[in-house]
Design an enzyme around this catalytic site. Structure first.
Site, PDB file in Angstrom:
ATOM      1  N   GLU A 197      11.764  -2.482   3.242  1.00 49.75           N
ATOM      2  CA  GLU A 197      10.696  -2.455   2.236  1.00 49.75           C
ATOM      3  C   GLU A 197       9.401  -2.122   2.958  1.00 49.75           C
ATOM      4  O   GLU A 197       8.826  -2.960   3.643  1.00 49.75           O
ATOM      5  CB  GLU A 197      10.608  -3.818   1.529  1.00 49.75           C
ATOM      6  CG  GLU A 197      10.010  -3.724   0.133  1.00 49.75           C
ATOM      7  CD  GLU A 197       8.495  -3.792   0.120  1.00 49.75           C
ATOM      8  OE1 GLU A 197       7.873  -2.715   0.149  1.00 49.75           O
ATOM      9  OE2 GLU A 197       7.950  -4.897   0.086  1.00 49.75           O
ATOM     10  N   CYS A 207       1.240  -3.916  -0.930  1.00 50.47           N
ATOM     11  CA  CYS A 207       2.083  -2.718  -0.801  1.00 50.47           C
ATOM     12  C   CYS A 207       2.214  -2.003  -2.129  1.00 50.47           C
ATOM     13  O   CYS A 207       2.382  -0.794  -2.171  1.00 50.47           O
ATOM     14  CB  CYS A 207       3.438  -3.070  -0.199  1.00 50.47           C
ATOM     15  SG  CYS A 207       4.343  -4.310  -1.112  1.00 50.47           S
TER      16      CYS A 207
END
Ligand code: NDP
Length: 504
Positions: free
Chosen positions: A245, A279
């Protein structure tokens, strides 16, 4: 000022990792660094614990995980204060992070049995004498390598789901937030004192590298694309599966019929809360030309009112990782040098550790501020002639994590066309708070999923069991298969699957 003199930069002293406040530089605490031998030992111990944990079954694990959830909520003030001191974020933001985290923990604990437990599946005509069942078994030991920006929510997306699926977890928190990581480990040990089912290892990147090589059954990593690639390469040596990720360069699209007040407010919060260190935070905005001017006016007015600071109730705190200031400054300087205009803030906003809001217009699409992850409170705003151009530009980076669309009529259609793992419509970041929705990216944003049913299955291996209930008069899986049986099989195949071919 060199990087090492900057407040918040971790230091290593006498075998300890010393964690300090990114706002003031004051020491927050220290933890002993785990050497590579101890990393291997931690994984071996976790392996023994994983057998016991898996043996508790879904019900036993559910009870423990829900008790942990309640303990975290009981100690909310303690952990939000620690997050404020170590990561720098305001305590209200830490509270929101905790709320979403315990929601996921609750969901994973309660849903694991239904999603992963044994179930019958249809066996089909060829195998009518077979009872087919499917279940998802734990992998064993999962290594979680976490970041500092959401030091609870992000690693817990892997930890909670991996534990609920029956794995033991060895967690390597970021060197910028080791104490928050340790707090999670310590509170878990209070509700599961019997075995070290969830343990921690501490140190810098080399400790993470040692974990990757220590024989875990999966690595779940969150961080930069560059480090994600290194981890994947290292894991290839042992064919250890990875969940990666990485960051994003999330776009927000504003259609001609959008609610402009809502879009501007959401864009500023998504781009600037947590100091832009999100993010899935907005970094680029594409606005239909019909509403570009009024939207920009609302956006700038909203952004100008946002003030970072050290206070527990500031809009956002300092850059948690001091070296990030160089990245933010490079992106802003480059954008301005290449013809961009700062309509809020400017180069002077990046004097650190508190970066002021920056809104940039007329930035070339191939510049760093549009293509690379900035991870600061900056937004680029671009005018597009229509939403097709907006989608095209939104999809023109190597990343594909999250996105947002503000549109009254075409939200879902545009959301589908954006190359991203998740897209919010008429909201921002909302997918992260829906436990049933999987979370992860495409391209340089990585692969694999945390959250939701996919997030539970990510930490398991499917186990297929086919039990013969009675023998068929003619055996298919046998050297004794006769010509008559073969002829019957061919006839069946033609009947079942042979129709619908193009005519010749
Ligand atoms: P990294 O990718 O370097 O670090 C993330 C985690 O990986 C940390 O725990 C780190 O440990 C660990 N690590 C570093 N090197 C290795 C290695 N070789 N093997 C195993 N583990 C390793 O990110 P940074 O924290 O340096 O941030 C850099 C950039 O990454 C940011 O500017 C941002 O763009 C992006 N980022 C994205 C995040 C997201 O949520 N997607 C989160 C954080 C960063 P240690 O911290 O001890 O070095």
């Amino acid at each position: 000022m060199t990087v090492t003199e900057r407040p918040g930069t971790p230091t290593f002293t006498d075998g300890f990792l010393v964690s300090s406040s990114p706002a003031t530089g004051a020491e927050v605490g220290r933890v002993a660094v785990t050497d590579p031998d101890d990393v291997r030992a931690a994984v071996a111990t976790a392996r023994a614990a994983s057998t016991w944990w898996a043996g508790l079954g879904f019900g036993g694990r559910r009870a423990r995980l829900l008790a942990w959830r309640a303990l975290i909520v009981q100690r909310l003030d303690e952990i939000t204060d620690l997050m404020h001191r170590e990561n720098g974020k305001p305590t209200d933001d830490a509270m929101l992070e905790l709320l979403i985290t315990v929601h996921h923990l609750d969901w994973a604990a309660k849903k694991a049995a239904k999603v992963l437990g044994p179930r019958r599946v249809p066996s089909g005509m060829l195998s009518s004498n077979i009872a087919a069942s499917l279940e998802y078994q734990p992998l064993g030991v999962v290594g979680v390598i976490g970041p500092w920006n959401y030091p609870v929510f992000t690693p817990m997306g892997s930890i909670a789901y991996a534990l609920a699926a029956g794995n033991a977890v060895v967690f390597k928190p970021s060197e910028y937030t080791p104490l928050v990581g340790k707090w999670l480990i310590d509170t878990f040990a209070e509700v599961v004192p019997e075995y070290p089912v969830f343990t921690g290892i501490f140190g810098g990147g080399e400790t993470g590298a040692a974990l990757t090589a220590a024989g875990v059954d999966k690595i779940a990593f969150t961080g930069s694309t560059a480090t994600g690639k290194k981890i994947m390469a290292a894991a290839a040596n042992t064919l250890t599966p990875v969940l990666i990720e990485c960051g994003g360069k999330d776009p927000l699209l504003v259609d001609a019929d959008a609610d402009l007040d809502a879009a501007a407010e959401a864009a500023v919060w998504s781009g600037m809360s947590n100091g832009g260190q999100t993010c899935i935070g907005t970094e680029r905005i594409y606005v239909h030309e019909a509403v570009y001017e009024p939207f920009l006016a609302k956006l700038t007015a909203t952004a100008k009112a946002v003030t970072p600071g050290e206070a527990v109730d500031a809009a956002y705190g300092p850059a948690t990782m001091p070296s990030q200031l160089d990245v933010i400054r490079r992106h802003v300087d480059d954008a301005l040098a290449r013809g961009g205009t700062a309509v809020v803030g400017g180069a002077e906003s990046v004097s650190g550790p508190f970066v002021g809001p920056v809104v940039l217009t007329d930035v070339p699409e191939d510049s760093a501020a549009v293509q690379e992850e900035t991870f600061g409170p900056t937004l680029t705003v671009s005018k597009v002639r229509d939403m097709d151009e907006a989608v095209e530009r939104a999809n023109a980076t190597s990343y594909g994590l999250g996105a947002s669309v503000f549109s009254k009529r075409r939200g879902i259609e545009l959301a589908r066309r954006i190359r991203s793992g998740m897209t919010a419509v008429n909201s921002v970041l909302s997918f992260a708070g829906v436990a049933a929705l999987p979370f992860g990216g495409v391209g340089d944003s990585g692969f694999g999923r945390i959250h939701g049913e996919d997030g539970l299955r990510e930490f398991t291996r499917p186990k297929s069991i086919a039990r013969q209930r009675y023998p068929l008069p003619m055996s298919i899986y046998s050297f004794g298969r006769t010509d008559k049986t073969n002829a019957l099989l061919i006839r069946s195949m033609r009947l079942l699957y042979g129709r619908g071919a193009p005519k010749r």
